[in-house]
Structure formats: C-alpha cells, structure tokens
Write an enzyme that holds these catalytic residues in place. Sequence first.
Site, PDB file in Angstrom:
ATOM      1  N   CYS A  40      50.511  48.724 -50.205  1.00  0.00           N
ATOM      2  CA  CYS A  40      50.034  49.501 -49.059  1.00  0.00           C
ATOM      3  C   CYS A  40      48.835  50.351 -49.490  1.00  0.00           C
ATOM      4  O   CYS A  40      48.422  50.315 -50.646  1.00  0.00           O
ATOM      5  CB  CYS A  40      51.163  50.383 -48.524  1.00  0.00           C
ATOM      6  SG  CYS A  40      51.639  51.696 -49.664  1.00  0.00           S
ATOM      7  N   ARG A  47      46.962  52.673 -57.608  1.00  0.00           N
ATOM      8  CA  ARG A  47      46.364  51.672 -58.499  1.00  0.00           C
ATOM      9  C   ARG A  47      44.982  52.137 -58.950  1.00  0.00           C
ATOM     10  O   ARG A  47      44.597  51.959 -60.106  1.00  0.00           O
ATOM     11  CB  ARG A  47      46.267  50.333 -57.761  1.00  0.00           C
ATOM     12  CG  ARG A  47      45.786  49.197 -58.618  1.00  0.00           C
ATOM     13  CD  ARG A  47      45.737  47.907 -57.834  1.00  0.00           C
ATOM     14  NE  ARG A  47      47.072  47.405 -57.552  1.00  0.00           N
ATOM     15  CZ  ARG A  47      47.313  46.252 -56.942  1.00  0.00           C
ATOM     16  NH1 ARG A  47      46.308  45.487 -56.533  1.00  0.00           N
ATOM     17  NH2 ARG A  47      48.547  45.854 -56.729  1.00  0.00           N
ATOM     18  N   CYS A 105      50.021  55.509 -41.919  1.00  0.00           N
ATOM     19  CA  CYS A 105      49.455  54.748 -43.024  1.00  0.00           C
ATOM     20  C   CYS A 105      48.214  54.028 -42.499  1.00  0.00           C
ATOM     21  O   CYS A 105      48.302  53.276 -41.527  1.00  0.00           O
ATOM     22  CB  CYS A 105      50.499  53.749 -43.521  1.00  0.00           C
ATOM     23  SG  CYS A 105      50.104  52.972 -45.073  1.00  0.00           S
ATOM     24  N   CYS A 131      53.287  51.478 -45.867  1.00  0.00           N
ATOM     25  CA  CYS A 131      53.612  52.615 -46.742  1.00  0.00           C
ATOM     26  C   CYS A 131      55.065  53.067 -46.632  1.00  0.00           C
ATOM     27  O   CYS A 131      55.623  53.605 -47.582  1.00  0.00           O
ATOM     28  CB  CYS A 131      52.705  53.801 -46.424  1.00  0.00           C
ATOM     29  SG  CYS A 131      50.970  53.509 -46.766  1.00  0.00           S
TER      30      CYS A 131
END
Length: 172
Positions: A40, A47, A105, A131
């Site tokens: 998501c 990341r 989200c 999310c």
Amino acid sequence: MNWLAQLPTQRTPWLLFSGIVFLLEITALFFQYKMGLAPCIMCIYQRTAVLGLLIAGIIGTSNPEHRGVRLLAYSVWAVSSVWGFIIAREHIEMQTTTDPFAFSCEFEPNFPAFMPLHEWIPSFFAATGDCGNIDWQFAGLSMPAWMEVIFALFAATLFLLVTSRLMTKRSL
C-alpha cells in the site's frame, strides 16, 4: 565503549549495515512478488525510508574516516529511521482504528514532481494494496508493527553509536 565508538570510522560496520538494509529491501520484494502481498502507500513510504537507510550505509561506507561523510550518513540514517518509524506508527493506527473514516489511504504515492519514483520504477514504488488490510502477521505483529520495531532498532543503534562516540572521543 571505546570499541563501539570506533565502529563508525571503519568500513566493515557500514558494509554490514548496508547489507542488512539491502536484505530488508529484498525481503519486501519477496513479500510482494513471491507471496503476492500488494504494498500500500504506507508500505511504499516505509520502503522508501528503508532505501534512505541503504543510502546512509552507502554514504558511510564511501569514506568512514572522514567526519563530514559520517555526519552526512548519520543525518540520512536519523531522518530515514525516524520518518520510517512515524510512517509505520501511522500505518498501525490505520490498521487498528475502529473508525472507518479516521484515515484515508491515497491511491498514488505523493513523491515530489521532480522525482516521481512510482512512475520511473513502478515495480518497486507503485502502490496496489490497501493500507487497512492486515495480510501478514508474525508473532502477533503485523508488517507495519515489525517495521516500527526495525526502525526503532535502527534509531536506537544510531543513538548508541553517536552517544558512545561523543562520550569517548568527544567528536562525531
């Protein structure tokens, strides 16, 4: 304590740090492509924070004896670990809230216009998941909860290294 204070001036600890962070990125790709867990927006931001940690490790590896290089690496490390922790905490709140209208989200990452990473490298930065979903757990913790722990450990490690360096060497 002197041993700990010497670590940031050596290349091997920075390489180890970079290797650990690189393995986290590989693990994320494994979860995405081998286990079929769609990332998501918040996952993509986490990341990206991990990628920041990797950049910090590469910077530190480049010339660990140089104080300016270490300061830059420390700065990137600090920003990435704290930002990652905050994003992970918010992600956990999204997953655990009982109010469906408390969080929303986004559908597309909010990267700067001059650096649309999700368009340049969609296989790495495109968000396709929700999310609020908890698709994976280990030892009772969801993935964002584990990332919160990981970012906290990275921040604590940095704090320990910098503190020991300041206490013994009186210099970063």
